[in-house]
Scaffold this motif. Structure first.
Motif, PDB file in Angstrom:
ATOM      1  N   UNK A  80     -15.035   0.585 -12.721  1.00 16.02           N
ATOM      2  CA  UNK A  80     -14.792  -0.800 -13.097  1.00 16.02           C
ATOM      3  C   UNK A  80     -14.092  -0.840 -14.449  1.00 16.02           C
ATOM      4  N   UNK A  81     -13.085  -1.678 -14.542  1.00 20.58           N
ATOM      5  CA  UNK A  81     -12.411  -1.956 -15.808  1.00 20.58           C
ATOM      6  C   UNK A  81     -12.374  -3.463 -15.980  1.00 20.58           C
ATOM      7  N   UNK A  82     -13.325  -3.971 -16.762  1.00 16.67           N
ATOM      8  CA  UNK A  82     -13.444  -5.416 -16.900  1.00 16.67           C
ATOM      9  C   UNK A  82     -13.846  -6.047 -15.577  1.00 16.67           C
ATOM     10  N   UNK A  83     -13.046  -7.001 -15.103  1.00 17.42           N
ATOM     11  CA  UNK A  83     -13.316  -7.663 -13.840  1.00 17.42           C
ATOM     12  C   UNK A  83     -12.700  -6.940 -12.651  1.00 17.42           C
ATOM     13  N   UNK A  84     -12.003  -5.849 -12.912  1.00 11.43           N
ATOM     14  CA  UNK A  84     -11.289  -5.147 -11.852  1.00 11.43           C
ATOM     15  C   UNK A  84     -12.075  -3.958 -11.314  1.00 11.43           C
ATOM     16  N   UNK A  85     -11.879  -3.684 -10.033  1.00  9.42           N
ATOM     17  CA  UNK A  85     -12.329  -2.449  -9.403  1.00  9.42           C
ATOM     18  C   UNK A  85     -11.106  -1.539  -9.313  1.00  9.42           C
ATOM     19  N   UNK A  86     -11.243  -0.315  -9.804  1.00  7.40           N
ATOM     20  CA  UNK A  86     -10.107   0.608  -9.851  1.00  7.40           C
ATOM     21  C   UNK A  86     -10.411   1.835  -8.998  1.00  7.40           C
ATOM     22  N   UNK A  87      -9.497   2.145  -8.066  1.00  7.55           N
ATOM     23  CA  UNK A  87      -9.632   3.319  -7.218  1.00  7.55           C
ATOM     24  C   UNK A  87      -8.562   4.340  -7.583  1.00  7.55           C
ATOM     25  N   UNK A  88      -8.988   5.600  -7.726  1.00  7.72           N
ATOM     26  CA  UNK A  88      -8.038   6.700  -7.828  1.00  7.72           C
ATOM     27  C   UNK A  88      -7.921   7.318  -6.443  1.00  7.72           C
ATOM     28  N   UNK A 105      -0.476  11.412   0.146  1.00 17.21           N
ATOM     29  CA  UNK A 105       0.743  12.174   0.378  1.00 17.21           C
ATOM     30  C   UNK A 105       1.113  13.054  -0.816  1.00 17.21           C
ATOM     31  N   UNK A 106       0.093  13.715  -1.329  1.00 14.64           N
ATOM     32  CA  UNK A 106       0.306  14.650  -2.426  1.00 14.64           C
ATOM     33  C   UNK A 106       0.452  14.017  -3.783  1.00 14.64           C
ATOM     34  N   UNK A 107       0.307  12.713  -3.882  1.00 18.55           N
ATOM     35  CA  UNK A 107       0.449  12.026  -5.157  1.00 18.55           C
ATOM     36  C   UNK A 107      -0.835  11.277  -5.514  1.00 18.55           C
ATOM     37  N   UNK A 108      -1.057  11.146  -6.812  1.00 21.75           N
ATOM     38  CA  UNK A 108      -2.206  10.377  -7.305  1.00 21.75           C
ATOM     39  C   UNK A 108      -1.767   8.935  -7.505  1.00 21.75           C
ATOM     40  N   UNK A 109      -2.533   8.002  -6.899  1.00 25.08           N
ATOM     41  CA  UNK A 109      -2.206   6.591  -7.015  1.00 25.08           C
ATOM     42  C   UNK A 109      -3.408   5.829  -7.561  1.00 25.08           C
ATOM     43  N   UNK A 110      -3.127   4.749  -8.264  1.00 25.08           N
ATOM     44  CA  UNK A 110      -4.167   3.866  -8.782  1.00 25.08           C
ATOM     45  C   UNK A 110      -4.066   2.533  -8.038  1.00 25.08           C
ATOM     46  N   UNK A 111      -5.185   2.079  -7.484  1.00 25.60           N
ATOM     47  CA  UNK A 111      -5.237   0.788  -6.794  1.00 25.60           C
ATOM     48  C   UNK A 111      -6.227  -0.102  -7.527  1.00 25.60           C
ATOM     49  N   UNK A 112      -5.767  -1.292  -7.876  1.00 20.29           N
ATOM     50  CA  UNK A 112      -6.621  -2.234  -8.605  1.00 20.29           C
ATOM     51  C   UNK A 112      -6.901  -3.459  -7.741  1.00 20.29           C
ATOM     52  N   UNK A 113      -8.144  -3.890  -7.733  1.00 18.47           N
ATOM     53  CA  UNK A 113      -8.530  -5.077  -6.990  1.00 18.47           C
ATOM     54  C   UNK A 113      -9.665  -5.800  -7.675  1.00 18.47           C
ATOM     55  N   UNK A 114     -10.069  -6.907  -7.096  1.00 17.78           N
ATOM     56  CA  UNK A 114     -11.173  -7.678  -7.671  1.00 17.78           C
ATOM     57  C   UNK A 114     -12.497  -7.433  -6.952  1.00 17.78           C
ATOM     58  N   UNK A 115     -12.427  -7.012  -5.697  1.00 12.62           N
ATOM     59  CA  UNK A 115     -13.633  -6.799  -4.892  1.00 12.62           C
ATOM     60  C   UNK A 115     -13.431  -5.570  -4.010  1.00 12.62           C
ATOM     61  N   UNK A 116     -14.542  -4.925  -3.650  1.00 13.39           N
ATOM     62  CA  UNK A 116     -14.490  -3.695  -2.863  1.00 13.39           C
ATOM     63  C   UNK A 116     -15.445  -3.789  -1.679  1.00 13.39           C
ATOM     64  N   UNK A 117     -14.936  -3.484  -0.492  1.00 14.36           N
ATOM     65  CA  UNK A 117     -15.754  -3.392   0.722  1.00 14.36           C
ATOM     66  C   UNK A 117     -15.733  -1.956   1.211  1.00 14.36           C
ATOM     67  N   UNK A 118     -16.900  -1.362   1.384  1.00 11.00           N
ATOM     68  CA  UNK A 118     -17.010  -0.008   1.921  1.00 11.00           C
ATOM     69  C   UNK A 118     -17.355  -0.106   3.402  1.00 11.00           C
ATOM     70  N   UNK A 119     -16.427   0.364   4.227  1.00 14.12           N
ATOM     71  CA  UNK A 119     -16.603   0.271   5.685  1.00 14.12           C
ATOM     72  C   UNK A 119     -16.245   1.618   6.304  1.00 14.12           C
ATOM     73  N   UNK A 120     -17.100   2.606   6.049  1.00 10.01           N
ATOM     74  CA  UNK A 120     -16.806   3.983   6.448  1.00 10.01           C
ATOM     75  C   UNK A 120     -17.793   4.512   7.483  1.00 10.01           C
ATOM     76  N   UNK A 121     -18.162   3.677   8.430  1.00  9.17           N
ATOM     77  CA  UNK A 121     -19.029   4.133   9.510  1.00  9.17           C
ATOM     78  C   UNK A 121     -20.495   3.802   9.282  1.00  9.17           C
ATOM     79  N   UNK A 122     -21.346   4.353  10.152  1.00  5.07           N
ATOM     80  CA  UNK A 122     -22.763   4.019  10.158  1.00  5.07           C
ATOM     81  C   UNK A 122     -23.611   5.282  10.043  1.00  5.07           C
TER      82      UNK A 122
END
Length: 543
Positions: free
Chosen positions: A315-323, A327-344
């Motif tokens: 978390x950075x302030x009000x943002x959720x930050x994903x590293x 495809x072989x590159x490091x990317x940063x994704x910023x959002x306000x909310x996060x949903x984890x939907x990776x199975x049961x």
């Protein structure tokens, strides 16, 4: 002993009336009459004509006939619950109803809200949210010339609050009312745990049982992502209680849950990014269909990263930050909310499986044979905790089969091949039977056709031509092995295909059927016709 089938009984008082009538016949030592089973056992001291018995029952106001073979009925035992069910969702209630119908005394223990995942945290609230989102989105996608619709507004809090009234009504109708209708089912709103063979702790009470069915369900699976436990995130358990519309929702997981909820929030006005570690979204589906769905979702505005691994979350302030590694590159994704939907993950911990020798696999799912029987011959399991096909429809079917086999002996098994499934995106992705690769892995020589929905007149006149239908048939016999659909109302259309797969119909038999015209369901027949002809060169309804 003489066994009789008794008809017309509606209560235990009826059973006592029949018992009295039978025991009035000369030569009868004792009669045992079981109301739920419609069954009587008559012990005799000397030879008694069966007609004398059936006539005595008739005079008492009921019907009777002799049973020559061993009846498929369960005779309840004294002093114990005939069936102990751990879990009060769809599988548990289906098992309880079947057992009660067989005459067994049943105990259900459920320490969460009655109705299980589907009703409270799964299928029902998700489809409610999807319907609301699609209604709001309608003016934005209006394809008809000459028609203008005003763009509306959405109050997510009001939408969520209205959901609770719907769920409460369904809990009453589908579960609490069922308990009232089945007095042989004892429901306990508390935790259950096995203590040993034939023993369990329900709340603070120790109970005894003859057989058991485990239907404890599943929970959202949480991936081992660095710092995930330190940030605020939603799962399918709590996303339906959200009190705001996310500005930018990041979804980890591109399966059914992630895609359905991602599109719903997209249509309500959120920016949405799907991050999927596998090579494609909806990886369990046919490649042509999932590629088309990905294209359509991107066209609608969804950002989709496939083959992308989340290495860290913060978390950075009000943002959720994903590293993310993509495809072989490091990317940063910023959002306000996060949903984890990776199975049961299965709910099989701390219920005493080890003390009753019930085995689980490496992921914690209970291992069963084709009869839903566990490694303990007196304990069966059904539903998500088994992990075979995690659908509410399958859970209910497995629950009924497990209960019947537990009480009457192993005689019924599940047919998973003709079970349909669906992803409720728009268009909906649905399937039944074998996929092309599955058939080939089984050594079956197949022929395959894919029909575009632009060839379906009803789709064309509705301006809803973005879709595909794929049919897999056995090459020599032309028997239909699988049907997979990406189309408007695909989850409804697939039920026609279920019958084709279940009963082994051929391409020619489908072609000889007559559809209402114009309908989307005609697409299945049109796809069958592509094995024989170029359907673009056929007049309406021609064979």
């Amino acid at each position: 002993m003489i066994r009789l089938k008794i008809t017309g009984m509606t209560c235990e008082h009826c059973a006592q009336t029949v018992k009295k009538a039978l025991e009035s016949v000369e030569g009868v030592r004792e009669a045992k009459v079981y109301f739920p089973q419609g069954y009587a056992e008559v012990e005799i001291e000397k030879e008694v004509p069966v007609n004398d018995l059936t006539e005595a029952v008739r005079r008492s106001g009921y019907g009777a006939e002799e049973i020559k073979e061993s009846p498929e009925v369960y005779i309840p035992k004294e002093g114990v619950y005939d069936l102990f069910i751990l879990g009060g969702g769809s599988a548990g209630f289906a098992a309880a109803i079947k057992a009660s119908d067989l005459g067994a005394k049943v105990l259900i223990a459920e320490d969460n809200i009655i109705g299980g995942t589907c009703l409270n945290r799964g299928c029902v609230p998700s489809k409610y949210l999807i319907e609301g989102a699609n209604t709001f989105y309608t003016p934005l996608r209006n394809p008809f010339p000459g028609i203008e619709l005003e763009e509306g507004s959405i109050d997510i809090k009001e939408v969520i609050e209205a959901k609770e009234g719907l769920l409460e009504g369904l809990r009453k109708e589908k579960y609490w009312n069922v308990l009232e209708a089945y007095p042989q089912i004892d429901y306990r709103d508390c935790r259950g745990k096995f203590l040993g063979e034939g023993k369990a702790l329900v709340g603070k009470e120790e109970i005894s049982f003859g057989k058991a069915v485990i239907t404890t369900g599943s929970r959202p699976g949480i991936p081992p992502i660095k710092n995930l436990h330190r940030v605020r995130y939603y799962t399918s358990d709590d996303i339906f209680n959200i009190d705001h519309l996310p500005e930018h929702l990041i979804v980890i997981g591109g399966g059914a849950i992630g895609l359905e909820l991602g599109q719903a929030f997209l249509r309500m006005g959120s920016d949405v990014t799907i991050v999927e570690a596998l090579p494609d979204i909806a990886m369990g589906e046919e490649p042509e269909l999932r590629a088309k769905l990905r294209e359509l979702l991107k066209r609608e505005g969804m950002n989709i990263l496939i083959g992308a691994t989340v290495s860290e979350v913060r978390e950075e302030g009000e943002e959720i930050v994903l590293e993310v590694e993509h495809r072989g590159e490091r990317r940063i994704i910023r959002g306000t909310d996060l949903l984890v939907a990776t199975g049961r993950a299965p709910n099989t911990r701390d219920i005493g499986l080890e003390v009753v020798s019930v085995k689980t696999n490496s992921r914690g799912f209970i291992e069963t044979n084709e009869f839903m029987q566990t490694s303990n011959p007196n304990i069966y399991a059904a539903g998500d905790c088994v992990g075979k096909v995690m659908l509410v429809t399958v859970a209910a079917m497995e629950g009924g089969i497990a209960a019947e086999n537990a009480l009457l002996g192993n005689r019924r098994s599940m047919d998973y091949l003709s079970v349909p499934h669906a992803i409720f995106t728009d268009p909906e992705l649905a399937g039944v039977g074998l996929k092309e690769k599955e058939a080939e892995e089984k050594g079956i020589k197949v022929d395959v056709r894919v029909l575009e929905f632009s060839k379906v007149p009803r789709a064309a006149l509705s301006f809803r031509t973005d879709g595909l239908i794929k049919m897999i048939v056995e090459k020599d016999s032309e028997k239909i092995l699988g049907v997979h659909i990406l189309a408007p109302h695909g989850a409804e259309l697939i039920h026609k295909a279920v019958l084709l797969v279940r009963y082994g119909l051929t391409v020619d038999e489908v072609i000889q059927t007559v559809d209402v015209y114009p309908t989307l369901s005609e697409s299945i027949k049109l796809c069958a016709q592509t094995f024989k002809k170029d359907v673009s060169k056929l007049s309406c309804c021609a064979q």
